[in-house]
Design a protein around this motif. Structure first.
Motif, mmCIF file in Angstrom:
data_model
loop_
_atom_site.group_PDB
_atom_site.id
_atom_site.type_symbol
_atom_site.label_atom_id
_atom_site.label_comp_id
_atom_site.label_asym_id
_atom_site.label_seq_id
_atom_site.Cartn_x
_atom_site.Cartn_y
_atom_site.Cartn_z
ATOM 1 N N GLU A 207 0.824 -1.213 0.000
ATOM 2 C CA GLU A 207 0.000 0.000 0.000
ATOM 3 C C GLU A 207 0.862 1.270 0.000
ATOM 4 O O GLU A 207 0.714 2.120 -0.860
ATOM 5 N N LEU A 208 1.732 1.374 1.015
ATOM 6 C CA LEU A 208 2.472 2.635 1.169
ATOM 7 C C LEU A 208 3.922 2.514 0.712
ATOM 8 O O LEU A 208 4.542 3.516 0.367
ATOM 9 N N HIS A 209 4.449 1.289 0.756
ATOM 10 C CA HIS A 209 5.847 1.077 0.336
ATOM 11 C C HIS A 209 5.938 -0.169 -0.539
ATOM 12 O O HIS A 209 5.237 -1.153 -0.296
ATOM 13 N N PRO A 210 6.843 -0.159 -1.513
ATOM 14 C CA PRO A 210 6.977 -1.326 -2.410
ATOM 15 C C PRO A 210 7.798 -2.426 -1.740
ATOM 16 O O PRO A 210 8.992 -2.518 -1.919
ATOM 17 N N LEU A 211 7.121 -3.276 -0.980
ATOM 18 C CA LEU A 211 7.828 -4.304 -0.205
ATOM 19 C C LEU A 211 7.901 -5.649 -0.917
ATOM 20 O O LEU A 211 8.425 -6.603 -0.378
ATOM 21 N N LYS A 212 7.299 -5.756 -2.051
ATOM 22 C CA LYS A 212 7.172 -7.035 -2.770
ATOM 23 C C LYS A 212 6.222 -7.992 -2.031
ATOM 24 O O LYS A 212 6.400 -9.211 -2.033
ATOM 25 N N GLY A 213 5.227 -7.410 -1.428
ATOM 26 C CA GLY A 213 4.174 -8.207 -0.783
ATOM 27 C C GLY A 213 3.395 -8.994 -1.826
ATOM 28 O O GLY A 213 2.984 -10.135 -1.580
ATOM 29 N N ALA A 214 3.190 -8.395 -2.994
ATOM 30 C CA ALA A 214 2.412 -9.082 -4.041
ATOM 31 C C ALA A 214 3.135 -10.349 -4.495
ATOM 32 O O ALA A 214 2.508 -11.396 -4.709
ATOM 33 N N GLU A 215 4.465 -10.267 -4.626
ATOM 34 C CA GLU A 215 5.240 -11.452 -5.041
ATOM 35 C C GLU A 215 5.082 -12.553 -3.989
ATOM 36 O O GLU A 215 4.892 -13.728 -4.308
ATOM 37 N N MET A 216 5.165 -12.151 -2.718
ATOM 38 C CA MET A 216 5.033 -13.139 -1.624
ATOM 39 C C MET A 216 3.636 -13.768 -1.649
ATOM 40 O O MET A 216 3.490 -14.991 -1.583
ATOM 41 N N GLY A 217 2.612 -12.923 -1.775
ATOM 42 C CA GLY A 217 1.235 -13.436 -1.762
ATOM 43 C C GLY A 217 0.985 -14.387 -2.921
ATOM 44 O O GLY A 217 0.378 -15.455 -2.760
ATOM 45 N N ALA A 218 1.492 -14.009 -4.097
ATOM 46 C CA ALA A 218 1.290 -14.872 -5.267
ATOM 47 C C ALA A 218 1.977 -16.217 -5.055
ATOM 48 O O ALA A 218 1.459 -17.264 -5.453
ATOM 49 N N SER A 219 3.144 -16.200 -4.401
ATOM 50 C CA SER A 219 3.858 -17.467 -4.185
ATOM 51 C C SER A 219 3.077 -18.397 -3.259
ATOM 52 O O SER A 219 3.259 -19.609 -3.286
#
Ligand code: NIG
Ligand code: FE
Length: 449
Positions: A285-297
């Motif tokens: 949301e506020l910072h590009p932490l690569k949360g989306a990559e983790m969630g997709a994995s």
């Protein structure tokens, strides 16, 4: 147009007409926007612009027949539908002449159980304070946590029900509702019980999400908070589910710098996944932490916000089939850079929408979220409707039963008092005025006065 709004034909006298007992006939509509018509789960890329619509002809409107169980039995021109149910007795007939019909709206992300509003913080944010500055100063989520911990279950229910009723009046028939203002076993369970108690009183369907990792409680390190979610809160939620006291669908975590990092978020989500919960969390949301990559994995069903999602994160989501739940009210209120909605759609991510109703973004209206998505995120009207129906229900894994007007699905419908459905979004902030009926499972649950 010669279209008239006659009553359905009466059975001819003397004729043996033992027709089916039916719940509801909506008839005479100028258009019925089915959204999907062939069992599609999602509509990706360009197909997110294709709405399945049945349009009235010169002399006939469009009907929707609903059976005794509140399930859609047929959709088509008035006479075609009537012919399918000779002699049927209809418990209710709604005249939609001159009006359009869309599926009930699905709000894929809300935080509706809390006490203690934060109107004072709105003023601070308008004066320049950022969301995280307010949060770090002990306000934000932790302010609401103090008030929610102090409130009784009855008080929380009294606060929740009018919010759910306002959602209904704005056309929402299925809503995802999170806990997350408890951050301890007792209060998280209390919030989930309040959602449980609301079900029989609410005119919409609730999908419930455990969000004990919404913030780090005062006095704990993030590591301690992570362990408490995994080792104390989640087992308590699971025990209540097993005892039949709670029905919880998903697990959520606020994966963000200064809240739960990517590794802690992964551990929390995996623990929930092991207990059979769907993964549906706040990412990038506020910072590009690569949360989306983790969630997709992890094969996450859905991720929300995504203002700071990377290109790799978008590709990973498209590959995993993860729904991107975009929340325009938050980006608007916090003046964030909008999420890359166009890049997500182009990459084949099923994009959905939610209001994100919470004390920071006090919006209960999906038509408002759709309007903002069109203007701020450059989504088309058709894309916004698909995002707010088919894709939002898919994010909650309820796409088999909700999210479009198709035979076999639950008859959740919104009747728009205009011949073209787009008025629902075009009339900015006008949902209460432009929606004439909200129908849930074939029952009219709201009529505009
Ligand atoms: O989705 N970002 C985290 N959670 C909520 C805000 C909750 C709050 O501020 O109370 C959100 O925007
Ligand atoms: Fe949220």
């Amino acid at each position: 147009m010669l279209l008239t709004c006659d009553a359905p034909a009466e059975p001819k006298s003397g004729e043996e007409m033992k027709g089916r007992e039916m719940r509801l006939l909506v008839r005479g509509a100028s258009q019925v926007v089915r959204v999907a018509a062939s069992g599609e789960k999602v509509k990706l890329r360009e197909s997110m612009n294709d709405l399945a619509i049945v349009t009235a002809t010169e002399d006939q409107g469009v009907s929707i027949a609903v059976d005794k169980d509140g399930v859609i039995a047929a959709v088509g021109l008035d006479k075609e539908v009537e012919a399918q149910f000779p002699g049927a007795s209809w418990a209710e007939v709604v005249d939609a002449c001159g009006r359009s019909v869309v599926p009930g709206l699905v709000d894929a992300h809300t935080h509706p159980v809390w006490a203690g509003d934060r109107v004072h913080e709105f003023a601070m944010k308008l004066a320049g304070a950022s969301y995280m500055e307010v949060h770090a100063a002990g306000g934000g989520i932790n302010f609401t946590v103090e008030h929610t911990r102090a409130a009784s279950e009855e008080d929380l229910l009294d606060l929740l029900l009018p919010r759910l009723h306002r959602m209904t009046r704005a056309g929402t028939t299925l809503v995802e509702c999170k806990s997350g203002y408890g951050l301890d076993v007792e209060t998280e369970l209390k919030m989930l019980r309040v959602l449980e108690k609301a079900r029989p009183h609410a005119n919409l369907t609730i999908s419930s999400t455990f969000c004990g990792a919404h913030s780090v409680p005062k006095g704990l390190t993030t590591e301690e908070a992570t362990r408490r979610v995994v080792e104390q809160q989640l087992p308590a939620v699971k025990a209540a589910m097993d005892a039949g006291e709670l029905k919880v669908d998903s697990i959520d975590v606020f994966c963000e710098r200064g809240v739960f990092d990517v590794d802690q978020s992964r551990r929390i989500l995996q623990a929930g996944q092991r207990e059979g919960l769907l993964i549906n969390f706040h990412a990038d949301e506020l910072h590009p932490l690569k949360g989306a990559e983790m969630g997709a994995s992890l094969g996450a069903e859905a991720m929300s916000h995504l203002e700071e999602v990377s290109d790799e994160g978008i590709s990973a989501m498209a590959q995993a089939g993860t729904v991107g739940v975009l929340l325009p009210t938050t980006a608007y209120i916090l003046r964030l850079t909008p999420p890359p909605a166009r890049a997500m759609i182009d990459a084949g991510v099923p994009v959905a929408l939610g209001t994100d109703f919470n004390p920071n973004a006090f919006c209960l209206s999906m038509p408002m979220a759709m309007h903002l998505a069109c203007v701020m995120f450059k989504m088309s009207l058709n894309e916004a409707l698909i995002a707010a129906t088919l894709h939002a229900s898919h994010a909650l894994r309820k796409g088999q039963t909700h999210g479009s007007i198709e035979p076999g699905k639950v008859a959740d419908l919104v009747i728009v008092d205009a011949p073209r459905w787009e008025h629902l979004v075009y009339q900015l902030g006008g949902a209460d005025h432009v929606i004439s009926h909200v129908i849930r499972a074939g029952h009219v649950v709201h009529t505009r006065h």
